[in-house]
Scaffold this motif. Structure first.
Motif, PDB file in Angstrom:
ATOM      1  N   ASP A  50       0.832  -1.199   0.000  1.00 30.09           N
ATOM      2  CA  ASP A  50       0.000   0.000   0.000  1.00 30.09           C
ATOM      3  C   ASP A  50       0.874   1.259   0.000  1.00 30.09           C
ATOM      4  OD1 ASP A  50      -2.143  -1.716   0.177  1.00 30.09           O
ATOM      5  OD2 ASP A  50      -2.603  -1.277   2.267  1.00 30.09           O
ATOM      6  N   ALA A  51       1.906   1.244   0.835  1.00 25.62           N
ATOM      7  CA  ALA A  51       2.708   2.455   1.039  1.00 25.62           C
ATOM      8  C   ALA A  51       3.531   2.833  -0.185  1.00 25.62           C
ATOM      9  CB  ALA A  51       3.625   2.254   2.248  1.00 25.62           C
ATOM     10  N   ILE A  52       4.126   1.863  -0.868  1.00 21.00           N
ATOM     11  CA  ILE A  52       5.025   2.191  -1.992  1.00 21.00           C
ATOM     12  C   ILE A  52       4.269   2.832  -3.161  1.00 21.00           C
ATOM     13  CG2 ILE A  52       6.603   1.230  -3.708  1.00 21.00           C
ATOM     14  CD1 ILE A  52       7.538  -0.741  -1.530  1.00 21.00           C
ATOM     15  N   PRO A  53       3.120   2.277  -3.595  1.00 17.19           N
ATOM     16  CA  PRO A  53       2.377   2.996  -4.645  1.00 17.19           C
ATOM     17  C   PRO A  53       1.844   4.344  -4.178  1.00 17.19           C
ATOM     18  CG  PRO A  53       1.160   1.051  -3.901  1.00 17.19           C
ATOM     19  CD  PRO A  53       2.534   0.952  -3.332  1.00 17.19           C
ATOM     20  N   SER A  54       1.536   4.458  -2.889  1.00 17.86           N
ATOM     21  CA  SER A  54       1.092   5.755  -2.364  1.00 17.86           C
ATOM     22  C   SER A  54       2.232   6.760  -2.384  1.00 17.86           C
ATOM     23  CB  SER A  54       0.580   5.579  -0.928  1.00 17.86           C
ATOM     24  OG  SER A  54      -0.523   4.701  -0.879  1.00 17.86           O
ATOM     25  N   GLN A  55       3.429   6.307  -2.078  1.00 15.87           N
ATOM     26  CA  GLN A  55       4.625   7.148  -2.163  1.00 15.87           C
ATOM     27  C   GLN A  55       4.803   7.668  -3.584  1.00 15.87           C
ATOM     28  OE1 GLN A  55       8.176   4.938  -1.240  1.00 15.87           O
ATOM     29  NE2 GLN A  55       9.502   6.346  -2.354  1.00 15.87           N
ATOM     30  N   ALA A  56       4.664   6.781  -4.563  1.00 22.55           N
ATOM     31  CA  ALA A  56       4.824   7.185  -5.960  1.00 22.55           C
ATOM     32  C   ALA A  56       3.751   8.188  -6.370  1.00 22.55           C
ATOM     33  CB  ALA A  56       4.771   5.949  -6.863  1.00 22.55           C
ATOM     34  N   ARG A  57       2.523   7.921  -5.962  1.00 22.31           N
ATOM     35  CA  ARG A  57       1.418   8.825  -6.295  1.00 22.31           C
ATOM     36  C   ARG A  57       1.653  10.205  -5.694  1.00 22.31           C
ATOM     37  NH1 ARG A  57      -3.746   8.838  -3.382  1.00 22.31           N
ATOM     38  NH2 ARG A  57      -5.342   9.950  -4.581  1.00 22.31           N
ATOM     39  N   TYR A  58       2.121  10.239  -4.470  1.00 20.62           N
ATOM     40  CA  TYR A  58       2.398  11.517  -3.807  1.00 20.62           C
ATOM     41  C   TYR A  58       3.567  12.237  -4.475  1.00 20.62           C
ATOM     42  CZ  TYR A  58       3.134  14.823   0.071  1.00 20.62           C
ATOM     43  OH  TYR A  58       3.283  15.952   0.842  1.00 20.62           O
ATOM     44  N   MET A  59       4.600  11.504  -4.839  1.00 22.11           N
ATOM     45  CA  MET A  59       5.739  12.108  -5.529  1.00 22.11           C
ATOM     46  C   MET A  59       5.321  12.721  -6.866  1.00 22.11           C
ATOM     47  SD  MET A  59       8.753  12.255  -4.071  1.00 22.11           S
ATOM     48  CE  MET A  59       9.919  12.272  -5.439  1.00 22.11           C
ATOM     49  N   CYS A  60       4.435  12.048  -7.585  1.00 22.09           N
ATOM     50  CA  CYS A  60       3.945  12.611  -8.854  1.00 22.09           C
ATOM     51  C   CYS A  60       3.246  13.945  -8.609  1.00 22.09           C
ATOM     52  CB  CYS A  60       2.995  11.624  -9.523  1.00 22.09           C
ATOM     53  SG  CYS A  60       3.781  10.117 -10.139  1.00 22.09           S
ATOM     54  N   HIS A  61       2.465  14.000  -7.542  1.00 21.47           N
ATOM     55  CA  HIS A  61       1.793  15.256  -7.173  1.00 21.47           C
ATOM     56  C   HIS A  61       2.823  16.337  -6.838  1.00 21.47           C
ATOM     57  CE1 HIS A  61      -0.748  18.116  -5.056  1.00 21.47           C
ATOM     58  NE2 HIS A  61      -0.005  17.965  -3.969  1.00 21.47           N
ATOM     59  N   LEU A  62       3.867  15.965  -6.113  1.00 25.58           N
ATOM     60  CA  LEU A  62       4.878  16.950  -5.715  1.00 25.58           C
ATOM     61  C   LEU A  62       5.655  17.474  -6.917  1.00 25.58           C
ATOM     62  CD1 LEU A  62       6.180  15.279  -2.432  1.00 25.58           C
ATOM     63  CD2 LEU A  62       4.617  17.232  -2.662  1.00 25.58           C
TER      64      LEU A  62
END
Length: 232
Positions: free
Chosen positions: A113-125
């Motif tokens: 759960d955390a790793i794809p969420s990390q990627a999604r958040y990084m794309c936003h940043l």
């Protein structure tokens, strides 16, 4: 007399050889060994490879280097204000956490759960820092996105760059100057190894049991039964 002198010379040479050998052994044992490259844990590779496809700026080595800096790949990492393998604060997880393993819940302690969420958040940043000076290059944008992940996007926007926060600057430098180059080399090595294994598999002879039955006309003409297929 000559024999005695020759014996002394031989003994001296043998002793010298032993000393030289001992010195070489000590040098070998005390010489700094070449550090091994970091590797992505095999049980985390599917999540990292899938997450890296979330947006163009991301890559497998970048996400791996970031996870290494955040938690050292420990799913139970807890700094007191951030949790899990990707070190989300509760507030950020509430907004960006997602269910990556399909069990119906977003769990910050679950790497899938955390790793794809990390990627999604990084794309936003990456999108957020587009308005910040220095984001015009891939390296500049990545440094700013990482700073926003560590210090929060508002801190980067207020500073119009990487904030003057010692932890944040150390975080960005550690990833960009140390971990990212190592993970790039590690990933290149991994991909070469995978390509080599794939090449060997393709070049290996086919299983004889999969060969089609003989169509030799002489067998039918003689009334002989075709050979039985060998069972695997």
């Amino acid at each position: 007399m000559l024999t005695r002198a020759a014996g002394m010379v031989a003994a001296f040479v043998a002793g010298l050889a032993l000393v030289v050998g001992a010195i070489l052994v000590v040098r070998h044992l005390t010489a700094p060994s070449k550090p091994e490259l970091p590797v992505i844990p095999e049980n985390r590779r599917p999540s990292v490879e899938s997450a890296a496809r979330a947006c163009a700026p991301l890559s497998v080595p970048l996400l791996a280097a970031q996870i290494d800096a955040e938690s050292g790949w420990r799913p139970d990492a807890d700094s007191g204000h951030a949790q899990g393998i990707s070190q989300f604060s509760p507030a950020t997880w509430k907004e960006w956490g997602q269910d990556g393993d399909g069990d119906g819940k977003a769990d910050v302690w679950e790497p899938r759960d955390a790793i794809p969420s990390q990627a999604r958040y990084m794309c936003h940043l990456y999108d957020v820092v587009k308005a910040v000076p220095g984001s015009g290059t891939k390296t500049g944008a990545t440094r700013l996105a990482l700073a926003a992940y560590n210090a929060g996007p508002n801190a980067v926007l207020r500073a119009r760059g990487i904030p003057e926060i010692l932890e944040t600057r150390g975080y960005v430098d550690k990833i960009m100057n140390d971990l990212l180059p190592k993970y790039r080399k590690s990933e290149e090595k991994y991909q070469r190894s995978e390509a080599k294994h794939a090449g060997r598999a393709a070049a290996s002879p086919s299983d004889p049991s999969s060969a089609p039955p003989s169509s030799d006309p002489s067998a039918s003409a003689s009334g002989a039964s075709p050979p039985a297929t060998r069972q695997p």
